[in-house]
Scaffold this motif. Structure first.
Motif, PDB file in Angstrom:
ATOM      1  N   PHE A   1       0.825  -1.209   0.000  1.00 32.42           N
ATOM      2  CA  PHE A   1       0.000   0.000   0.000  1.00 32.42           C
ATOM      3  C   PHE A   1       0.860   1.261   0.000  1.00 32.42           C
ATOM      4  O   PHE A   1       0.657   2.171  -0.780  1.00 32.42           O
ATOM      5  CB  PHE A   1      -0.959   0.017   1.193  1.00 32.42           C
ATOM      6  CG  PHE A   1      -1.900   1.192   1.183  1.00 32.42           C
ATOM      7  CD1 PHE A   1      -3.016   1.190   0.365  1.00 32.42           C
ATOM      8  CD2 PHE A   1      -1.658   2.301   1.972  1.00 32.42           C
ATOM      9  CE1 PHE A   1      -3.877   2.280   0.328  1.00 32.42           C
ATOM     10  CE2 PHE A   1      -2.510   3.390   1.945  1.00 32.42           C
ATOM     11  CZ  PHE A   1      -3.628   3.376   1.118  1.00 32.42           C
ATOM     12  N   PHE A   2       1.828   1.319   0.910  1.00 31.02           N
ATOM     13  CA  PHE A   2       2.636   2.527   1.075  1.00 31.02           C
ATOM     14  C   PHE A   2       3.863   2.542   0.164  1.00 31.02           C
ATOM     15  O   PHE A   2       4.425   3.583  -0.100  1.00 31.02           O
ATOM     16  CB  PHE A   2       3.089   2.669   2.528  1.00 31.02           C
ATOM     17  CG  PHE A   2       1.944   2.788   3.490  1.00 31.02           C
ATOM     18  CD1 PHE A   2       1.348   4.010   3.723  1.00 31.02           C
ATOM     19  CD2 PHE A   2       1.446   1.676   4.146  1.00 31.02           C
ATOM     20  CE1 PHE A   2       0.283   4.136   4.605  1.00 31.02           C
ATOM     21  CE2 PHE A   2       0.373   1.787   5.029  1.00 31.02           C
ATOM     22  CZ  PHE A   2      -0.199   3.017   5.250  1.00 31.02           C
ATOM     23  N   LYS A   3       4.291   1.372  -0.262  1.00 31.81           N
ATOM     24  CA  LYS A   3       5.465   1.195  -1.134  1.00 31.81           C
ATOM     25  C   LYS A   3       6.792   1.397  -0.412  1.00 31.81           C
ATOM     26  O   LYS A   3       7.838   1.472  -1.036  1.00 31.81           O
ATOM     27  CB  LYS A   3       5.419   2.114  -2.376  1.00 31.81           C
ATOM     28  CG  LYS A   3       4.129   2.045  -3.154  1.00 31.81           C
ATOM     29  CD  LYS A   3       3.879   0.671  -3.714  1.00 31.81           C
ATOM     30  CE  LYS A   3       2.629   0.681  -4.574  1.00 31.81           C
ATOM     31  NZ  LYS A   3       1.868  -0.530  -4.476  1.00 31.81           N
ATOM     32  N   TYR A   4       6.770   1.518   0.915  1.00 32.58           N
ATOM     33  CA  TYR A   4       7.983   1.638   1.713  1.00 32.58           C
ATOM     34  C   TYR A   4       7.686   1.089   3.104  1.00 32.58           C
ATOM     35  O   TYR A   4       6.529   0.979   3.505  1.00 32.58           O
ATOM     36  CB  TYR A   4       8.456   3.098   1.792  1.00 32.58           C
ATOM     37  CG  TYR A   4       7.435   4.040   2.387  1.00 32.58           C
ATOM     38  CD1 TYR A   4       7.377   4.250   3.777  1.00 32.58           C
ATOM     39  CD2 TYR A   4       6.517   4.702   1.586  1.00 32.58           C
ATOM     40  CE1 TYR A   4       6.424   5.098   4.321  1.00 32.58           C
ATOM     41  CE2 TYR A   4       5.568   5.554   2.130  1.00 32.58           C
ATOM     42  CZ  TYR A   4       5.530   5.742   3.504  1.00 32.58           C
ATOM     43  OH  TYR A   4       4.588   6.573   4.045  1.00 32.58           O
ATOM     44  N   PRO A   5       8.717   0.718   3.879  1.00 29.92           N
ATOM     45  CA  PRO A   5       8.484   0.195   5.225  1.00 29.92           C
ATOM     46  C   PRO A   5       7.824   1.236   6.123  1.00 29.92           C
ATOM     47  O   PRO A   5       8.205   2.406   6.110  1.00 29.92           O
ATOM     48  CB  PRO A   5       9.883  -0.131   5.732  1.00 29.92           C
ATOM     49  CG  PRO A   5      10.717  -0.281   4.509  1.00 29.92           C
ATOM     50  CD  PRO A   5      10.124   0.670   3.498  1.00 29.92           C
ATOM     51  N   THR A   6       6.818   0.801   6.872  1.00 29.10           N
ATOM     52  CA  THR A   6       6.035   1.723   7.701  1.00 29.10           C
ATOM     53  C   THR A   6       6.156   1.449   9.191  1.00 29.10           C
ATOM     54  O   THR A   6       5.732   2.267   9.991  1.00 29.10           O
ATOM     55  CB  THR A   6       4.545   1.594   7.351  1.00 29.10           C
ATOM     56  OG1 THR A   6       4.142   0.245   7.596  1.00 29.10           O
ATOM     57  CG2 THR A   6       4.289   1.971   5.908  1.00 29.10           C
TER      58      THR A   6
END
Length: 190
Positions: free
Chosen positions: A66-71
């Motif tokens: 969803f975010f395309k990066y670690p959250t």
């Protein structure tokens, strides 16, 4: 453990049988959403605290779909509070430690992976006037996700677990009740 299993089933049935309703206040302001919980609701708070890397999810695949990066979320996408916020037409509810003292009019997420009702389970503001603060707290919706780690703690304890099932559940429920009463005392109702 039979008592714990029975309680867990009761808790899940009661939890999912209770609808969450967001009602706008008289001035048509969307209520804030304050989130408390464990890894199921943690939006990345553990990336900001001094904890072991076992309780941090700041690497791929966490967040990639969803975010395309670690959250920092224990998910590769959104969490239940994200969907509740979207349904209530709120922005994403940020991790408490990410925002510091920014404007909290929409709420904040205090959840932290590894947390539980008991301190032994896993060790590890908005600047407004008093009237507005009370209004925000009384109109807010509060959701909780906890008890997961408390339920498995006896399974990983050594053979001399110091509590009976009844004593253990009473400790958990006592701590949880204290927190809920504290929030209620501060004006939390939903």
């Amino acid at each position: 453990m039979a008592l714990i299993s029975s309680f867990c089933i009761f808790f899940l049935v009661a939890h999912f049988a209770t609808p969450i309703v967001c009602i706008r206040n008289p001035i048509n302001q969307t209520p804030a959403l304050f989130v408390f919980g464990d890894s199921v609701f943690d939006p990345g708070n553990n990336n900001y605290i001094n904890t072991t890397t076992n309780f941090q999810e700041n690497y791929l695949p966490y967040g990639e779909s969803f975010f395309k990066y670690p959250t920092g979320r224990n998910s590769d996408g959104r969490l239940i509070p994200d969907f509740i916020a979207e349904y209530a037409k709120l922005p994403f509810i940020p991790p408490y430690f990410e925002i510091g003292k920014k404007h909290l009019v929409h709420g904040v997420n205090f959840a932290s992976g590894g947390s539980g009702c008991l301190a032994e389970t896993a060790r590890g503001f908005k600047k407004v006037g008093e009237t507005e603060s009370k209004q925000i707290l009384s109109n807010a919706v509060y959701i909780f996700s906890t008890f997961n780690k408390d339920m498995v703690a006896p399974l990983f304890a050594n053979s001399s677990f110091p509590y009976s099932d009844t004593e253990y559940l009473q400790m958990i429920m006592g701590n949880l009740t204290s927190v809920l009463k504290g929030i209620y005392k501060e004006g939390g109702r939903k």
